[in-house]
Design an enzyme around this catalytic site. Structure first.
Site, short mmCIF file in Angstrom:
data_model
loop_
_atom_site.label_atom_id
_atom_site.label_comp_id
_atom_site.label_asym_id
_atom_site.label_seq_id
_atom_site.Cartn_x
_atom_site.Cartn_y
_atom_site.Cartn_z
N GLU A 1 15.43 16.17 7.23
CA GLU A 1 15.18 15.65 5.75
C GLU A 1 14.53 16.48 5.09
OE1 GLU A 1 13.57 11.41 6.89
OE2 GLU A 1 14.92 10.99 7.96
N ASN B 1 20.03 18.01 9.83
CA ASN B 1 20.61 16.59 9.76
C ASN B 1 19.67 15.28 8.78
OD1 ASN B 1 20.93 14.03 12.17
ND2 ASN B 1 19.33 13.16 11.55
N HIS C 1 22.16 5.64 7.21
CA HIS C 1 21.57 3.99 7.64
C HIS C 1 21.62 3.78 6.51
CE1 HIS C 1 18.53 5.06 10.67
NE2 HIS C 1 18.25 5.99 10.60
N GLU D 1 22.79 8.67 13.01
CA GLU D 1 21.75 7.35 13.33
C GLU D 1 22.65 5.93 12.52
OE1 GLU D 1 17.34 8.27 11.47
OE2 GLU D 1 17.80 10.02 12.42
N ASP E 1 23.49 2.77 11.38
CA ASP E 1 22.41 1.39 11.46
C ASP E 1 23.51 0.81 10.39
OD1 ASP E 1 20.58 2.03 9.98
OD2 ASP E 1 19.48 1.97 12.01
#
Ligand code: XIL
Length: 395
Positions: free
Chosen positions: A200, A247, A283, A315, A317
């Protein structure tokens, strides 16, 4: 007439097709082979026939019904790893460890390798590192034949107070970060196959995020992506075999942030900076499910793939505002579509969800009123999303 050697010759050809093998043995039996072979050999042959028949029956069953396969198995057939974030404190729950150890071929510590957790005390301390919690996950992964992904070496969140409040100068900070990367990567060398080295580092507008590592005071103020390059080089020296990733979130589609990540990646590849891949956190909400967004995700993956990079969905979701049947079905559809994006992109070789049971997801803590984001519900029952991922992998 078939003699002993003939029995042996057929049996030593394990690489002939299953059907041919069965037919050969059957035709031998009809042509008197069971008379010329010893009783023990006949018994052995009969067992072979049985084994081959059972084998081809289960093969047919698995082709007809992928439902009986785990996610790990269907993903493997696609040369994709099926992964999840995991936490050691839940391993005592029988359902948790049974699902983790059977459905997934890869895991990543959700928190235990972050700076705050793994390096809670300064280097002047006799014992600066706490490797134990992450080591528990390493042991679990190894004993279940799973790969382990490391997360994350350089991030602006979850940093211990001794770093945040240490008022360090730029050279001191560089020493701290180098020591951290050296020690953590070396500790997990040959155990962690891939690292999120930097997490990030960009803002939504594509400029560098202002962080303690970048420019506050940072180790690369005013030098663009240079601190990311430095971190990658330190990590590569500590474990030349580990795959090194950048990432980020909200860089799934083509936008200002992913443009900036792309420009960095292109520059790094051109100059031989050790960057192996990009992690796309993913996400998302149900709003992500529209053709333009999904097409943009595919196009984005493709441009990174063309740089020769590996692509990981790291990641995944899909958070919901309620758990109605309609929402769960819409979630399943989107899970299937995102899985398909990876299946259709040869450079994409990991689909990792951010946990697997709604019982232990970070979503309800992070996004008020939201939840139900994962493949198993809070009672460890498979949700429609599970079937959708499985179907998309099997297609
Ligand atoms: C989250 C964890 O899931 C939470 O348990 C923790 O409290 C905060 O961090 N992007 C990342 C992950 O890269 O490390 C974050 O994990 C979620 C967002």
């Amino acid at each position: 007439m078939f003699g002993k050697q003939a029995c042996g010759r057929v049996l030593r050809k394990p690489n002939i097709g299953r059907e041919t093998f069965t037919m050969k043995i059957i035709s031998m039996r009809h042509s008197g082979i069971n008379v010329s072979c010893s009783v023990r050999k006949v018994t052995f042959l009969a067992l072979c026939v049985l084994a081959v028949q059972i084998n081809s029956a289960s093969l047919r069953r698995s082709q007809a019904s992928p439902k009986s396969n785990t996610l790990r198995q269907v993903a493997e057939a696609r040369h994709i790893l099926m992964g999840t974030a995991a936490a050691p404190r839940y391993l005592d729950e029988a359902d948790y460890s049974a699902i983790l150890g059977s459905e997934f071929s890869e895991l990543e510590p959700e928190n235990q390798m972050k700076f705050q957790m793994i390096h809670p005390r300064p280097d002047s301390d006799a014992n600066p590192y706490d490797f134990k919690p992450a080591d528990v996950l390493v042991d679990f992964a190894q004993s279940h034949n799973m790969l382990l992904r490391g997360h994350t070496l350089v991030w602006h969140n979850q940093i211990p107070d001794w770093v945040k409040q240490g008022h360090y100068t730029e050279p001191q900070l560089a020493t701290i970060l180098k020591n951290h990367i050296d020690s953590v990567v070396a500790h997990y060398a040959s155990k962690v196959y891939a690292w999120d080295v930097v997490n990030e580092a960009f803002k939504d507008d594509g400029t560098m995020r202002d962080t303690i590592w970048c420019n506050q005071p940072g180790i690369g103020a005013g030098k663009g992506t240079q601190y990311i390059e430095q971190a990658l080089r330190w990590a590569h020296t500590a474990d030349p075999k580990a795959k090194l990733f950048y990432n980020d979130y909200d860089a799934e589609v083509v936008n200002k942030k992913s443009d900036a990540v792309y420009a960095m990646a292109k520059d790094f590849k051109k100059r031989g900076v050790p960057l192996d891949g990009i992690g796309f956190q993913t996400h998302v909400t149900l709003q992500f499910d529209n053709p333009a967004t999904l097409a943009s995700y595919a196009a984005n993956l493709e441009r990174f793939a063309k740089l020769g990079l590996e692509l990981h969905i790291t990641e995944l979701d899909i958070r919901l505002a309620d758990s109605s049947a309609a929402s769960l079905m819409a979630q399943a559809k989107l899970y299937g579509e995102i899985t398909t994006l990876c299946v259709q992109q040869p450079a994409c070789n990991l689909i990792q969800t951010w946990g697997f049971t709604d019982e232990h997801s970070w979503i309800s803590r992070q996004y008020k009123g939201m939840g139900w984001a994962l493949l198993w519900d809070d009672k460890y029952q498979k949700k429609p999303a599970y079937d959708a991922v499985q179907d998309a992998l099997a297609k």
